[in-house]
Design a protein around this motif. Structure first.
Motif, PDB file in Angstrom:
ATOM      1  N   LEU A   1       5.418   5.323   6.965  1.00  0.00           N
ATOM      2  CA  LEU A   1       6.424   5.302   5.897  1.00  0.00           C
ATOM      3  C   LEU A   1       7.674   4.517   6.328  1.00  0.00           C
ATOM      4  CD1 LEU A   1       6.452   8.892   4.330  1.00  0.00           C
ATOM      5  CD2 LEU A   1       5.601   6.780   3.319  1.00  0.00           C
TER       6      LEU A   1
ATOM      7  N   GLU B   1      13.775  12.179  -1.482  1.00  0.00           N
ATOM      8  CA  GLU B   1      13.011  11.232  -0.680  1.00  0.00           C
ATOM      9  C   GLU B   1      12.504  11.909   0.586  1.00  0.00           C
ATOM     10  OE1 GLU B   1      13.484   6.694   0.962  1.00  0.00           O
ATOM     11  OE2 GLU B   1      15.121   7.673  -0.043  1.00  0.00           O
TER      12      GLU B   1
ATOM     13  N   ILE C   1       8.395   6.414 -13.105  1.00  0.00           N
ATOM     14  CA  ILE C   1       9.718   6.573 -12.482  1.00  0.00           C
ATOM     15  C   ILE C   1      10.121   5.289 -11.765  1.00  0.00           C
ATOM     16  CG2 ILE C   1      10.923   7.735 -10.600  1.00  0.00           C
ATOM     17  CD1 ILE C   1       9.648  10.297 -11.431  1.00  0.00           C
TER      18      ILE C   1
ATOM     19  N   ARG D   1       6.677   3.912   0.916  1.00  0.00           N
ATOM     20  CA  ARG D   1       7.887   4.742   0.901  1.00  0.00           C
ATOM     21  C   ARG D   1       8.385   4.916  -0.540  1.00  0.00           C
ATOM     22  NH1 ARG D   1      10.534   2.336   4.811  1.00  0.00           N
ATOM     23  NH2 ARG D   1      11.960   1.112   3.534  1.00  0.00           N
ATOM     24  N   ARG D   2       8.347   3.804  -1.288  1.00  0.00           N
ATOM     25  CA  ARG D   2       8.814   3.863  -2.673  1.00  0.00           C
ATOM     26  C   ARG D   2       7.913   4.799  -3.504  1.00  0.00           C
ATOM     27  NH1 ARG D   2       9.575  -1.472  -3.485  1.00  0.00           N
ATOM     28  NH2 ARG D   2       7.519  -1.758  -4.420  1.00  0.00           N
ATOM     29  N   GLU D   3       6.627   4.663  -3.292  1.00  0.00           N
ATOM     30  CA  GLU D   3       5.696   5.503  -4.070  1.00  0.00           C
ATOM     31  C   GLU D   3       5.826   6.970  -3.663  1.00  0.00           C
ATOM     32  OE1 GLU D   3       1.771   4.026  -4.365  1.00  0.00           O
ATOM     33  OE2 GLU D   3       1.104   5.693  -5.603  1.00  0.00           O
ATOM     34  N   TRP D   4       5.971   7.185  -2.398  1.00  0.00           N
ATOM     35  CA  TRP D   4       6.101   8.568  -1.914  1.00  0.00           C
ATOM     36  C   TRP D   4       7.370   9.220  -2.477  1.00  0.00           C
ATOM     37  CZ3 TRP D   4       3.822  12.611  -0.500  1.00  0.00           C
ATOM     38  CH2 TRP D   4       4.432  13.611   0.246  1.00  0.00           C
ATOM     39  N   THR D   5       8.433   8.441  -2.531  1.00  0.00           N
ATOM     40  CA  THR D   5       9.691   8.944  -3.089  1.00  0.00           C
ATOM     41  C   THR D   5       9.512   9.284  -4.571  1.00  0.00           C
ATOM     42  OG1 THR D   5      10.893   7.524  -1.582  1.00  0.00           O
ATOM     43  CG2 THR D   5      12.139   8.400  -3.433  1.00  0.00           C
ATOM     44  N   ALA D   6       8.842   8.402  -5.270  1.00  0.00           N
ATOM     45  CA  ALA D   6       8.618   8.629  -6.709  1.00  0.00           C
ATOM     46  C   ALA D   6       7.742   9.855  -6.934  1.00  0.00           C
ATOM     47  CB  ALA D   6       7.978   7.401  -7.333  1.00  0.00           C
ATOM     48  N   LEU D   7       6.724  10.002  -6.099  1.00  0.00           N
ATOM     49  CA  LEU D   7       5.856  11.189  -6.228  1.00  0.00           C
ATOM     50  C   LEU D   7       6.654  12.463  -5.969  1.00  0.00           C
ATOM     51  CD1 LEU D   7       2.544  10.039  -4.512  1.00  0.00           C
ATOM     52  CD2 LEU D   7       2.751  10.898  -6.831  1.00  0.00           C
ATOM     53  N   ALA D   8       7.529  12.403  -5.002  1.00  0.00           N
ATOM     54  CA  ALA D   8       8.370  13.575  -4.701  1.00  0.00           C
ATOM     55  C   ALA D   8       9.282  13.893  -5.886  1.00  0.00           C
ATOM     56  CB  ALA D   8       9.199  13.309  -3.446  1.00  0.00           C
ATOM     57  N   GLN D   9       9.791  12.839  -6.516  1.00  0.00           N
ATOM     58  CA  GLN D   9      10.652  13.056  -7.691  1.00  0.00           C
ATOM     59  C   GLN D   9       9.860  13.698  -8.831  1.00  0.00           C
ATOM     60  OE1 GLN D   9      12.398   9.276  -8.646  1.00  0.00           O
ATOM     61  NE2 GLN D   9      14.216   9.671  -7.398  1.00  0.00           N
TER      62      GLN D   9
ATOM     63  N   PHE E   1      -3.680  14.364  -8.712  1.00  0.00           N
ATOM     64  CA  PHE E   1      -3.074  13.252  -7.959  1.00  0.00           C
ATOM     65  C   PHE E   1      -2.899  12.033  -8.862  1.00  0.00           C
ATOM     66  CE2 PHE E   1      -3.752   9.370  -5.454  1.00  0.00           C
ATOM     67  CZ  PHE E   1      -2.556   9.395  -4.754  1.00  0.00           C
TER      68      PHE E   1
ATOM     69  N   TRP F   1      -3.851   9.903   0.394  1.00  0.00           N
ATOM     70  CA  TRP F   1      -2.687  10.360  -0.376  1.00  0.00           C
ATOM     71  C   TRP F   1      -2.912  11.778  -0.929  1.00  0.00           C
ATOM     72  CZ3 TRP F   1       2.130   8.279  -1.515  1.00  0.00           C
ATOM     73  CH2 TRP F   1       2.402   7.034  -0.944  1.00  0.00           C
TER      74      TRP F   1
ATOM     75  N   TYR G   1       6.160  17.844  -0.980  1.00  0.00           N
ATOM     76  CA  TYR G   1       6.346  18.619  -2.196  1.00  0.00           C
ATOM     77  C   TYR G   1       5.203  19.526  -2.577  1.00  0.00           C
ATOM     78  CZ  TYR G   1       3.846  14.550  -3.973  1.00  0.00           C
ATOM     79  OH  TYR G   1       2.951  13.557  -4.164  1.00  0.00           O
TER      80      TYR G   1
ATOM     81  N   ALA H   1       4.689   8.861 -11.378  1.00  0.00           N
ATOM     82  CA  ALA H   1       5.528   8.229 -10.348  1.00  0.00           C
ATOM     83  C   ALA H   1       5.742   6.752 -10.672  1.00  0.00           C
ATOM     84  CB  ALA H   1       4.865   8.395  -8.985  1.00  0.00           C
TER      85      ALA H   1
END
Lengths: 185, 199
Positions: free
Chosen positions: A35, B193, B176, A42-50, B166, A15, B197, B173
Motif C-alpha cells: 500500500l 484511510e 466515491i 491505496r486509493r481503492e483501499w481508502t475508498a473501500l474504507a469510506q 466485495f 482483496w 473495516y 468505492a
C-alpha cells in the motif's frame, strides 16, 4: 507466468481476504508495504474504507406509521376471508362440473339402475296386483263355465261310481213302493 | 411450526397481529434500503407481510422464520425495482414541487444537512447496485444477518455472498473515487484511510 490469485495483491481473492481480515501477520506486513508503494491500491483501499464507514454509520430507516400494524392485519384478515370464500366457490364449481360430466357419461347407466331399483322396491305390490287379477279372471271364467263343469262332474260321478247310483235308485224305488202299500192298506 | 404461526395461518387475528408486529420493522427496513422511498417501502413491506401470512403453509418450520419473511420482502422489492419506471422521489418536496428543507427542528441545521446529504449519497450508491447485491449489502450491514442467514434469504452460497459483498463495495468505492475526482465529495474526509473495516 501465472501468479497465484491468493497471493497476488491485485486479485479479487486477495482483496476479499483483506476485507475479511483473513491475512496472516506476514501477509499483513506485505500488504502494508504494498500500500505504501502502490498509489492505485491505496486509493481503492481508502475508498473501500469510506464505503464501509458510510454503511456502518448510516442512520436507521424511519419508524413505521402507528396505524401500519392495524391496517396490515385488517388487509390480511380480509384477504384470508376472501380466499376462503373463493376456495368454497371453486370447490362448488368443481363438484358441479364433475357431477355434470359424470351425468353426461354415466347418465344412461344410472337411469337404468334407478329404474331397476324402483322395480325392486315396488315388486311386492306388482306381484300382489298380478295375483289379484289372476284370481278375478279365474272367478269370471268359472262362472261362465259352471253348467258345463257341473255336467262334466255329474257324468264323471255316474261313470266312475255306477253301483252306488244304482243302489241309491233301488233304495228310493223300494221306499216309495212300501209307502204306497201302506197307504192302500 | 410454532403454535401461533399455525394460528396465524388459520386466520387467528391475534396471531396475525403478533406476526406483523414482530416482523414489520425488519421487513420495512429492508424495503426502505432496497427502494429508497418511504411510501413505496411501506407499501412493499405490507405486501410482503400479506404474502408471508397467506403462504405460511409453504414455510419450512425447520428453518428460521425471519430469513424466510425477509426473502419474501426481498423478492417483492426486486420485482418492484424491475417494474419501476424512472421517477423522482417526492420525499422532502413541497406542495409546489420545489425542494423543501425542513428547518427549525434541529439544533444544528448544518450537521443535519450534511447528514441528509450522506443519506442521499448512500441511497444513490445502493441504487447503483444490482437488486440482489443491494439485498446482500442491506442484510449484512443493517440487519446484521450472518452469511448463512443471508444465504437463506437470497438462496446464494456463502462464497457467492462474500463475492457479491466485495463486488458491491468495490462498485460503491469506485463511485466515491469518481466523486472525489470530480471534487464533489460529500462523504467525509479521508480520516478512514488505512482503516481495517471488516472484522
Amino acid at each position: 507466468m501465472l501468479r497465484d490469485p491468493i497471493t497476488d495483491v491485485h486479485s479479487d481473492a486477495w482483496w476479499m481476504r483483506v476485507c475479511e481480515g483473513a491475512l496472516s501477520p506476514q501477509e499483513e506486513a506485505d500488504w502494508q508495504a504494498h500500500l505504501a508503494q502502490c498509489e492505485a491500491c491505496r486509493r481503492e483501499w481508502t475508498a473501500l474504507a469510506q464505503v464501509d464507514m458510510l454503511l456502518r454509520t448510516a442512520t436507521p430507516p424511519p419508524m413505521l406509521a402507528p396505524d401500519f400494524t392495524a391496517h396490515t392485519v385488517e388487509r390480511i384478515t380480509h384477504k384470508q376471508k376472501l380466499r376462503q370464500m373463493l376456495q368454497f366457490v371453486v370447490g362448488a364449481l368443481i363438484l358441479g362440473l364433475v357431477a355434470w360430466i359424470g351425468w353426461a357419461y354415466f347418465g344412461a347407466v344410472l337411469s337404468n339402475a334407478v329404474r331397476a331399483l324402483v322395480v325392486m322396491i315396488s315388486g311386492r305390490q306388482v306381484l300382489f296386483a298380478a295375483l289379484m287379477r289372476t284370481l278375478v279372471g279365474l272367478a269370471v271364467m268359472i262362472k261362465s263355465l259352471l253348467p258345463l263343469l257341473l255336467g262334466i262332474a255329474g257324468a264323471a260321478l255316474l261313470f266312475l261310481t255306477p253301483n252306488s247310483i244304482l243302489a241309491s235308485v233301488m233304495v228310493v224305488w223300494y221306499a216309495r213302493r212300501k209307502r204306497a202299500a201302506a197307504t192302500a192298506a | 411450526m410454532e403454535e401461533w404461526l399455525l394460528s396465524a395461518q388459520h386466520g387467528d387475528e391475534a396471531a396475525v397481529n403478533r406476526l406483523v408486529t414482530t416482523y414489520q420493522q425488519p421487513v420495512f427496513n429492508l424495503c426502505y434500503r432496497m427502494l429508497g422511498e418511504y411510501t413505496e417501502a411501506e407499501d412493499a413491506a405490507q405486501e410482503a407481510l400479506i404474502k408471508a401470512v397467506l403462504n405460511l403453509h409453504a414455510y419450512d418450520a425447520e428453518r428460521p422464520f425471519k430469513p424466510w419473511v425477509l426473502r419474501i420482502a426481498s423478492n417483492e422489492c426486486i420485482d418492484r425495482i424491475r417494474r419501476r419506471k424512472p421517477v423522482v422521489s417526492l420525499d422532502g418536496m413541497g406542495e409546489d414541487g420545489a425542494w423543501e428543507w425542513q428547518a427549525g427542528h434541529s439544533p444544528n441545521p448544518e450537521s443535519e444537512m450534511l447528514h441528509h446529504e450522506r443519506q442521499v449519497e448512500i441511497q444513490e450508491m445502493l441504487e447503483s447496485l444490482p437488486p440482489l447485491d443491494r439485498t446482500v449489502i442491506t442484510l449484512f450491514y443493517w440487519e446484521g444477518l450472518s452469511y448463512t442467514e443471508i444465504g437463506e434469504v437470497t438462496g446464494l452460497s456463502i462464497s457467492a455472498i462474500k463475492s457479491r459483498l466485495f463486488r458491491a463495495r468495490r462498485v460503491m468505492a469506485q463511485l466515491i473515487v469518481s466523486s472525489n475526482t470530480l471534487g464533489s465529495n460529500t462523504l467525509g474526509s479521508n480520516t478512514m484511510e488505512e482503516e481495517r473495516y471488516v472484522a
